[in-house]
Design a protein around this motif. Structure first.
Motif, PDB file in Angstrom:
ATOM      1  N   GLY A  82       3.919   5.587  -5.875  1.00 24.49           N
ATOM      2  CA  GLY A  82       4.226   5.487  -7.362  1.00 24.49           C
ATOM      3  C   GLY A  82       2.959   6.278  -7.769  1.00 24.49           C
ATOM      4  O   GLY A  82       2.870   7.048  -8.695  1.00 24.49           O
ATOM      5  N   ALA A  83       1.844   6.057  -7.133  1.00 25.48           N
ATOM      6  CA  ALA A  83       0.717   6.938  -7.663  1.00 25.48           C
ATOM      7  C   ALA A  83       0.704   8.423  -7.601  1.00 25.48           C
ATOM      8  O   ALA A  83       0.469   9.185  -8.515  1.00 25.48           O
ATOM      9  N   PHE A  84       1.218   9.140  -6.604  1.00 24.13           N
ATOM     10  CA  PHE A  84       1.654  10.141  -6.215  1.00 24.13           C
ATOM     11  C   PHE A  84       2.620  10.771  -7.528  1.00 24.13           C
ATOM     12  O   PHE A  84       2.424  11.887  -7.982  1.00 24.13           O
ATOM     13  N   ALA A  85       3.731  10.065  -7.718  1.00 24.54           N
ATOM     14  CA  ALA A  85       4.691  10.311  -8.563  1.00 24.54           C
ATOM     15  C   ALA A  85       3.957  10.536 -10.115  1.00 24.54           C
ATOM     16  O   ALA A  85       4.006  11.247 -10.864  1.00 24.54           O
ATOM     17  N   ALA A  86       3.057   9.359 -10.390  1.00 23.17           N
ATOM     18  CA  ALA A  86       2.409   9.593 -11.542  1.00 23.17           C
ATOM     19  C   ALA A  86       1.436  10.704 -11.707  1.00 23.17           C
ATOM     20  O   ALA A  86       1.307  11.262 -12.850  1.00 23.17           O
ATOM     21  N   LEU A  87       0.865  11.067 -10.920  1.00 24.86           N
ATOM     22  CA  LEU A  87      -0.079  12.173 -10.537  1.00 24.86           C
ATOM     23  C   LEU A  87       0.711  13.444 -10.911  1.00 24.86           C
ATOM     24  O   LEU A  87      -0.079  14.187 -11.839  1.00 24.86           O
ATOM     25  N   ALA A  95       8.645   4.912  -7.451  1.00 23.18           N
ATOM     26  CA  ALA A  95       8.532   6.530  -7.726  1.00 23.18           C
ATOM     27  C   ALA A  95       9.185   6.932  -8.935  1.00 23.18           C
ATOM     28  O   ALA A  95       8.805   7.581  -9.773  1.00 23.18           O
ATOM     29  N   ALA A  96      10.399   6.508  -9.112  1.00 23.14           N
ATOM     30  CA  ALA A  96      11.326   6.864 -10.223  1.00 23.14           C
ATOM     31  C   ALA A  96      10.687   6.314 -11.750  1.00 23.14           C
ATOM     32  O   ALA A  96      10.619   7.056 -12.711  1.00 23.14           O
ATOM     33  N   ALA A  97      10.192   4.992 -11.588  1.00 24.14           N
ATOM     34  CA  ALA A  97       9.767   4.470 -12.590  1.00 24.14           C
ATOM     35  C   ALA A  97       8.528   5.157 -12.993  1.00 24.14           C
ATOM     36  O   ALA A  97       8.123   5.226 -14.200  1.00 24.14           O
ATOM     37  N   THR A 101      -6.141   6.264  -6.731  1.00 28.96           N
ATOM     38  CA  THR A 101      -5.856   6.822  -5.365  1.00 28.96           C
ATOM     39  C   THR A 101      -7.212   6.759  -4.341  1.00 28.96           C
ATOM     40  O   THR A 101      -7.217   6.413  -3.271  1.00 28.96           O
ATOM     41  N   LEU A 102      -8.179   7.520  -5.117  1.00 31.01           N
ATOM     42  CA  LEU A 102      -9.397   7.844  -4.365  1.00 31.01           C
ATOM     43  C   LEU A 102     -10.357   6.618  -4.163  1.00 31.01           C
ATOM     44  O   LEU A 102     -10.946   6.448  -3.198  1.00 31.01           O
ATOM     45  N   ALA A 103     -10.505   5.563  -5.021  1.00 24.86           N
ATOM     46  CA  ALA A 103     -11.427   4.632  -4.859  1.00 24.86           C
ATOM     47  C   ALA A 103     -11.139   3.704  -3.581  1.00 24.86           C
ATOM     48  O   ALA A 103     -11.907   3.380  -2.806  1.00 24.86           O
ATOM     49  N   PRO A 104      -9.847   3.354  -3.391  1.00 28.88           N
ATOM     50  CA  PRO A 104      -9.489   2.760  -2.122  1.00 28.88           C
ATOM     51  C   PRO A 104      -9.778   3.478  -0.634  1.00 28.88           C
ATOM     52  O   PRO A 104     -10.049   3.119   0.294  1.00 28.88           O
ATOM     53  N   ALA A 119       0.848  -1.011   0.010  1.00 30.19           N
ATOM     54  CA  ALA A 119      -0.003  -0.063   0.010  1.00 30.19           C
ATOM     55  C   ALA A 119       0.755   1.189  -0.138  1.00 30.19           C
ATOM     56  O   ALA A 119       0.375   2.188  -0.784  1.00 30.19           O
ATOM     57  N   VAL A 120       1.918   1.179   1.002  1.00 31.32           N
ATOM     58  CA  VAL A 120       2.945   2.518   0.707  1.00 31.32           C
ATOM     59  C   VAL A 120       3.628   2.581  -0.409  1.00 31.32           C
ATOM     60  O   VAL A 120       3.644   3.634  -0.994  1.00 31.32           O
TER      61      VAL A 120
END
Length: 435
Positions: free
Chosen positions: A79-84, A136-138, A389-392, A73-74
């Motif tokens: 990663g989701a924040f980096a993509a955002l 996150a880099a990916a 991110t919001l759905a969970p 989850a962490v």
């Protein structure tokens, strides 16, 4: 056979983005261009979604078997924040590039290579912290490539062909997930190969497009100054000024919340409501994902082609939202595995209808597509990224509605998902600038 118009008589000021790029580069959008473009998208999604859907969780489990759920989850949240952030910001950087290699090629090639190296690094990771940093880099690097590659649709593909190209664009993420799953079953999960192989396959598919894409360098006067205000504004397009774009964004946002409520919690639905266990749920999950992928592929390509033939976008996107509403109702009130698979099939057809046309629809209403296509498409992609991110976060509250016996109320959650999809259809119907 050349699919794009060969007319170069239009003045620069009245050229559409595809006409302008055709005139500047001399590269027509024919069937080979489209083939290379779709294969590049397939390669990029294979390299990104294979770890996202399969191997990242496996690697986290190898490093922290006792606390794998919390650790994943962490890692996924980082990663989701980096993509955002990465998609629209790198989109704006690409729009303002004056590189002699072009605006899009450096970001596609550089983003893919750096993203591939970062995912391979996960295979060597000695700790969860290293996995999180690498992931996150990916996400940063791959989303730089995504922003530049998606911008090719409004910039290079004529409006009369966008539906069928968008149809393939809607299909290829499913290709990435299912193809990656098959690949990992073939090569196994031991060692770094489960990260290396998808990256190599992705590179083979991306390279032909990068090597053959013709671009003309832009001057600073043409692309405008790049400063902190440009980057700060990369996440924002005024919804009041660009009403149709905002409605399309909101429609996808709600539809994708409904979609992620289904896909994220399908495993727990099968266990808590239908009585499966962690030991026997894997096989039915694979069947469900295969059904979903096949249905998405069929309806995505078909709806994109038909949309171009009849010259209409909205009916397909609205139909996709309404059909997804039906799929959620089947899942919500289902009492057996046959209902679940039927709901998945209906949802797959709906997702394909939506994905097959919504990229074409947004390209038709994209603000400043001659100068800021990557930013506009990057902000639009947030409508699909934020719901991940919001759905969970939203799901536990929906599952708690009327819940008893320690189990979540999946009927309530999927009824809300049906409502989200229904409202999505209403937003799309309000768009005025597209038929």
């Amino acid at each position: 056979m050349t699919l794009a118009s060969n007319s170069t008589s239009a003045a620069t000021g009245t050229d559409s983005a595809p006409e302008l790029n055709l005139r500047l580069t001399g590269q027509a959008v024919d069937k080979w261009f489209v083939t290379r473009y779709v294969l590049a998208l397939a390669g990029l999604w294979t390299a990104l979604l294979t770890p996202a859907s399969v191997t990242l969780a496996i690697r986290v489990g190898q490093l922290n078997p006792e606390g794998k759920a919390g650790s994943l989850a962490v890692v996924a949240s980082v990663g989701a924040f980096a993509a955002l952030i990465a998609n629209p910001v790198f989109g704006a950087l690409s729009d303002h590039s004056t590189s002699r290699f072009g605006q899009r090629r450096p970001f596609i090639a550089g983003g893919f290579l750096l993203g591939a190296l970062a995912t391979i690094g996960i295979g060597f990771a000695p700790s969860i912290a290293f996995v999180a940093i690498s992931w996150a880099a990916a996400q940063l690097a791959f989303n730089a490539a995504v922003a530049a590659l998606i911008a090719v649709l409004p910039e290079r593909v004529p409006a009369r062909l966008r539906g069928r190209v968008a149809g393939f664009m809607g299909m290829v993420p499913q290709f990435g997930v299912v193809g990656g799953t098959f690949l990992i079953q073939f090569i196994g999960t031991a060692g770094v190969w489960m990260f290396f192989a998808p990256a190599v396959i992705g590179l083979v598919l991306v390279l032909p497009f990068v090597l053959t894409l013709r671009e003309t360098p832009r001057s600073r006067e043409q692309v405008g100054r790049l400063d902190w205000r440009v980057l700060a504004g990369a996440l924002w397009i005024n919804p009041l000024k660009h009403r149709d774009y905002a409605l399309a964004w909101a429609g996808r946002f709600l539809a994708w919340i409904a979609l992620y409520l289904l896909t994220t919690y399908k495993t727990y639905y099968l266990i808590d409501k239908l009585g499966y266990t962690t030991k026997n749920v894997a096989s039915i999950l694979f069947d469900a994902m295969l059904v979903l992928a096949v249905c998405v592929a069929i309806s995505s390509v078909g709806s994109g082609w038909l949309s171009d033939r009849i010259g209409r976008r909205k009916p397909f996107v609205v139909a996709g939202s309404l059909l997804f509403t039906g799929g959620m109702l089947v899942v919500a009130f289902g009492t057996g595995i046959e209902h679940f698979l039927l709901g998945i099939a209906i949802s797959g057809l709906a997702q394909g209808l939506y994905l097959g046309v919504d990229y074409a629809l947004i390209a038709d209403v994209l603000p400043d597509q001659n100068t800021a296509a990557a930013k506009g498409m990057g902000v639009f992609n947030l409508a699909g990224t934020i719901p991940q991110t919001l759905a969970p976060v939203l799901a536990p509250a929906l599952l708690a509605i009327g819940a008893g016996g320690g189990r979540g109320n999946y009927t309530a959650m999927y009824l809300f998902a049906a409502v989200f999809a229904l409202v999505s259809a209403a937003f799309i119907q309000l768009i005025r600038g597209v038929k």
